[in-house]
Design an enzyme around this catalytic site. Sequence first.
Site, PDB file in Angstrom:
ATOM      1  N   HIS A 168       0.835  -1.193   0.000  1.00 41.28           N
ATOM      2  CA  HIS A 168       0.000   0.000   0.000  1.00 41.28           C
ATOM      3  C   HIS A 168       0.874   1.248   0.000  1.00 41.28           C
ATOM      4  O   HIS A 168       2.087   1.191   0.207  1.00 41.28           O
ATOM      5  CB  HIS A 168      -0.925   0.027   1.225  1.00 41.28           C
ATOM      6  N   ASP A 170       0.425   5.096   1.993  1.00 45.22           N
ATOM      7  CA  ASP A 170      -0.333   5.507   3.174  1.00 45.22           C
ATOM      8  C   ASP A 170      -1.533   6.391   2.838  1.00 45.22           C
ATOM      9  O   ASP A 170      -1.424   7.328   2.038  1.00 45.22           O
ATOM     10  CB  ASP A 170       0.580   6.236   4.158  1.00 45.22           C
ATOM     11  N   HIS A 317       4.761   0.255  -0.089  1.00 39.01           N
ATOM     12  CA  HIS A 317       5.541  -0.491   0.896  1.00 39.01           C
ATOM     13  C   HIS A 317       4.704  -1.609   1.499  1.00 39.01           C
ATOM     14  O   HIS A 317       3.478  -1.618   1.416  1.00 39.01           O
ATOM     15  CB  HIS A 317       6.093   0.424   1.994  1.00 39.01           C
ATOM     16  N   ARG A 333       4.964   6.337  13.739  1.00 34.63           N
ATOM     17  CA  ARG A 333       4.991   6.983  12.427  1.00 34.63           C
ATOM     18  C   ARG A 333       4.281   8.328  12.491  1.00 34.63           C
ATOM     19  O   ARG A 333       3.255   8.470  13.158  1.00 34.63           O
ATOM     20  CB  ARG A 333       4.291   6.100  11.382  1.00 34.63           C
TER      21      ARG A 333
END
Length: 361
Positions: A168, A170, A317, A333
């Site tokens: 995906h 983000d 990623h 994150r």
Amino acid sequence: MPPNTTTSVESVSEQFQKLNLKQLAREKGTYQIFPKISYPALEPFEHHDVGKLGDPKKASLYDSAKTVFDLTPTIGTEIHGIQLSQLTDQQKNDLALLAAERGVVFFRDQDIDPYQAVELGRYFGRLHIHNTVGHPEGLPELITLLYDEKNPDTAKYFEGKSAADGWHSDITYENQPAGLSILKIDTVPSVGGDTLWASAYEAYDKLSAPLQKFLEGLSAVHTGQVHTDNAKRTGQFIRRDFVDSVHPIVRTHPVTGWKGLFVQPGFTKKIVGLNNRESKTLLEYLFNHISGGHDFQVRFKWTEDTVAIWDNRSTFHCAIFDYFGHGKRHGWRVTPTAERPYYDPNSKSRRQDLAEKAAKQ
């Protein structure tokens, strides 16, 4: 003042300078909160990309680093000898440009803390606050990643899925999805827990010219349904309704001007204008193209206190959940958002642009 800085109502440092998330994760385990607070819908905003202020030579970074090296020909660069907590504005600009070009940049042995990461993230764009996931108390801009080998439900959930399903970029279901993402992993299992990144530029360049031309006229629906389903499964409160957004399948990066493929199995639901069978067939082909593109991927092995900064507009990623029974993995994150995805018919592919520039030298 940095282009994307916002003023906090109360200093985050006053609330969180004493929090040691690594220690909490190792000693306490789960420390996140899941507040039942309703957030308003996200409003459109004008994004100013600091990567456009970057030096093509990235001298502020390269001249200060001990070592800089590429991990593959097309994606991934690692920099040693620089602390992200001490970057100048020009180094931040050069980092944004480097991430736009190389996809993902890695920094080991970093001392940056959550507060500093939030401030760094604000420099790159308006920070995203997630609709459902847990975060440290009072710090909603931080997404906490904590997977504990002692939780059987966690292992069971991931064992029932294909690793390829995890690819995906983000929050692409938002109208203005993520630009850069800043991820620090401070606790690693004894073995496993790697992350893969793939180049959206090279994913586009590897397609045949007729397929490239066909895709450039299409858009796809991106949905956050997976998060809605997970919230219902775990009983978590949904703090903002998830939206569906329509984005071009081939996206132009505003900094590099390069074309990149912009679909992935995590959030891309359907191709607009195609019937269900056509859409499913084409998306499955593109998903397999990304997951099987080992010649435009980098697989990164984490070490304690490593930070990865990647550009979601030029990469995909996928985290590898292969370490249950081998220890705990913890990190956090910060996710700055960027412009609404667009396609410029006059933009070039990475290969085309680099070849033209080489021919002029």
